[in-house]
Design a protein around this motif. Structure first.
Motif, PDB file in Angstrom:
ATOM      1  N   HIS A 111       0.835  -1.203   0.000  1.00 24.83           N
ATOM      2  CA  HIS A 111       0.000   0.000   0.000  1.00 24.83           C
ATOM      3  C   HIS A 111       0.870   1.254   0.000  1.00 24.83           C
ATOM      4  N   VAL A 112       0.234   2.376  -0.339  1.00 27.92           N
ATOM      5  CA  VAL A 112       0.910   3.675  -0.316  1.00 27.92           C
ATOM      6  C   VAL A 112       0.152   4.591   0.628  1.00 27.92           C
ATOM      7  N   VAL A 113       0.881   5.153   1.606  1.00 33.10           N
ATOM      8  CA  VAL A 113       0.300   6.157   2.490  1.00 33.10           C
ATOM      9  C   VAL A 113       0.835   7.507   2.025  1.00 33.10           C
ATOM     10  N   ARG A 114      -0.049   8.494   1.959  1.00 34.25           N
ATOM     11  CA  ARG A 114       0.333   9.850   1.553  1.00 34.25           C
ATOM     12  C   ARG A 114      -0.130  10.812   2.630  1.00 34.25           C
ATOM     13  N   VAL A 115       0.780  11.693   3.038  1.00 39.64           N
ATOM     14  CA  VAL A 115       0.481  12.706   4.047  1.00 39.64           C
ATOM     15  C   VAL A 115       0.739  14.075   3.426  1.00 39.64           C
ATOM     16  N   VAL A 116      -0.272  14.921   3.476  1.00 38.39           N
ATOM     17  CA  VAL A 116      -0.158  16.282   2.954  1.00 38.39           C
ATOM     18  C   VAL A 116      -0.495  17.235   4.089  1.00 38.39           C
ATOM     19  N   SER A 117       0.370  18.230   4.300  1.00 40.65           N
ATOM     20  CA  SER A 117       0.117  19.207   5.359  1.00 40.65           C
ATOM     21  C   SER A 117      -0.372  20.515   4.760  1.00 40.65           C
ATOM     22  N   GLY A 118      -1.021  21.301   5.590  1.00 43.67           N
ATOM     23  CA  GLY A 118      -1.459  22.630   5.178  1.00 43.67           C
ATOM     24  C   GLY A 118      -0.296  23.577   4.921  1.00 43.67           C
ATOM     25  N   THR A 119       0.921  23.178   5.296  1.00 45.55           N
ATOM     26  CA  THR A 119       2.110  24.001   5.080  1.00 45.55           C
ATOM     27  C   THR A 119       2.865  23.606   3.806  1.00 45.55           C
ATOM     28  N   GLY A 120       2.326  22.636   3.064  1.00 46.13           N
ATOM     29  CA  GLY A 120       2.945  22.271   1.790  1.00 46.13           C
ATOM     30  C   GLY A 120       3.760  20.989   1.772  1.00 46.13           C
ATOM     31  N   VAL A 121       3.910  20.327   2.898  1.00 52.73           N
ATOM     32  CA  VAL A 121       4.637  19.054   2.912  1.00 52.73           C
ATOM     33  C   VAL A 121       3.758  18.006   2.236  1.00 52.73           C
ATOM     34  N   ASP A 122       4.372  17.189   1.381  1.00 56.71           N
ATOM     35  CA  ASP A 122       3.663  16.120   0.678  1.00 56.71           C
ATOM     36  C   ASP A 122       4.601  14.921   0.635  1.00 56.71           C
ATOM     37  N   VAL A 123       4.304  13.907   1.449  1.00 55.24           N
ATOM     38  CA  VAL A 123       5.185  12.745   1.597  1.00 55.24           C
ATOM     39  C   VAL A 123       4.405  11.475   1.290  1.00 55.24           C
ATOM     40  N   GLN A 124       5.034  10.569   0.557  1.00 49.62           N
ATOM     41  CA  GLN A 124       4.456   9.254   0.286  1.00 49.62           C
ATOM     42  C   GLN A 124       5.422   8.180   0.754  1.00 49.62           C
ATOM     43  N   GLU A 125       4.878   7.149   1.389  1.00 55.94           N
ATOM     44  CA  GLU A 125       5.662   5.990   1.830  1.00 55.94           C
ATOM     45  C   GLU A 125       4.891   4.736   1.451  1.00 55.94           C
ATOM     46  N   THR A 126       5.605   3.636   1.265  1.00 54.38           N
ATOM     47  CA  THR A 126       4.945   2.362   1.001  1.00 54.38           C
ATOM     48  C   THR A 126       5.060   1.470   2.228  1.00 54.38           C
ATOM     49  N   VAL A 145      15.355  21.300  13.708  1.00 49.60           N
ATOM     50  CA  VAL A 145      15.715  22.013  14.931  1.00 49.60           C
ATOM     51  C   VAL A 145      15.803  23.519  14.686  1.00 49.60           C
ATOM     52  N   ASP A 146      16.293  23.916  13.496  1.00 50.25           N
ATOM     53  CA  ASP A 146      16.406  25.354  13.209  1.00 50.25           C
ATOM     54  C   ASP A 146      15.071  25.961  12.785  1.00 50.25           C
ATOM     55  N   GLY A 147      14.007  25.126  12.643  1.00 55.24           N
ATOM     56  CA  GLY A 147      12.674  25.627  12.342  1.00 55.24           C
ATOM     57  C   GLY A 147      12.423  25.951  10.882  1.00 55.24           C
ATOM     58  N   ARG A 148      13.418  25.754  10.007  1.00 56.51           N
ATOM     59  CA  ARG A 148      13.244  26.119   8.602  1.00 56.51           C
ATOM     60  C   ARG A 148      12.720  24.973   7.744  1.00 56.51           C
ATOM     61  N   GLY A 149      12.942  23.751   8.132  1.00 53.69           N
ATOM     62  CA  GLY A 149      12.493  22.611   7.339  1.00 53.69           C
ATOM     63  C   GLY A 149      11.289  21.942   7.966  1.00 53.69           C
ATOM     64  N   ARG A 150      10.421  21.408   7.124  1.00 54.89           N
ATOM     65  CA  ARG A 150       9.231  20.692   7.586  1.00 54.89           C
ATOM     66  C   ARG A 150       9.245  19.316   6.951  1.00 54.89           C
ATOM     67  N   ASP A 151       8.747  18.311   7.683  1.00 53.60           N
ATOM     68  CA  ASP A 151       8.725  16.966   7.144  1.00 53.60           C
ATOM     69  C   ASP A 151       7.698  16.138   7.910  1.00 53.60           C
ATOM     70  N   VAL A 152       7.514  14.915   7.459  1.00 50.27           N
ATOM     71  CA  VAL A 152       6.640  13.958   8.119  1.00 50.27           C
ATOM     72  C   VAL A 152       7.445  12.703   8.383  1.00 50.27           C
TER      73      VAL A 152
END
Length: 164
Positions: A111-126, A145-152
């Motif tokens: 399966h593929v899980v996709r997570v999209v945030s209101g801040t623009g992060v879009d990540v897919q994992e299998t 830690v520096d607050g500039r990057g976003r991820d899931v």
């Protein structure tokens, strides 16, 4: 080691630690709506989506979702599995102890899980669901830690998560 790689590893390790070791009690997602009429099995098998929210005891996958970002508090996260949306809501950080359970029925296989945030992060994992047994997964929305990057962060395992 590149500073960004180090920061990403530190954030990922912290989220994994919190998920494995545990936090204060989790929140539970609201139960899916129920109907009074018993469904016709012949029709249900034709119309029911392969992936769907169910009652906790019926779930093949216990999916926990959390906002681990003080920078983006709250954040809207939309989670889908194989194109079927199962989560679309705002998550508050609440001291990073707010893990919300979404019990999901997922058939065996890849399966593929996709997570999209209101801040623009879009990540897919299998991931692969086994023929039998339950799986336990966690999604954590994070900032570097520096607050500039976003991820899931995503992980899945065959044993219950310690805070669950």
């Amino acid at each position: 080691m590149d500073r960004n790689v180090f920061l990403r590893a530190a954030v990922l390790s912290g989220t994994a630690f919190v998920a494995v070791v545990g936090c204060a009690g989790p929140s539970a997602a609201p139960d899916p709506p129920s109907t009074d009429a018993a469904p016709n099995p012949a029709i249900s098998s034709l119309t029911a989506p392969a992936v769907r929210l169910v009652e906790e005891h019926q779930a093949d996958l216990h999916l926990w979702v959390s906002n681990q970002s003080f920078t983006d508090d709250p954040v809207v996260l939309t989670v889908s599995i194989d194109g079927t949306e199962i989560v679309d809501r705002r998550f508050a950080v609440e001291g990073q102890h707010n893990f919300v359970l979404f019990p999901v029925q997922v058939p065996p296989g890849r399966h593929v899980v996709r997570v999209v945030s209101g801040t623009g992060v879009d990540v897919q994992e299998t991931f692969t669901m086994p023929e039998a047994g339950r799986q336990y997964a966690a999604i954590g929305y994070v900032n570097s830690v520096d607050g500039r990057g976003r991820d899931v962060d995503w992980f899945i395992q065959s044993t219950p998560i310690a805070f669950a």
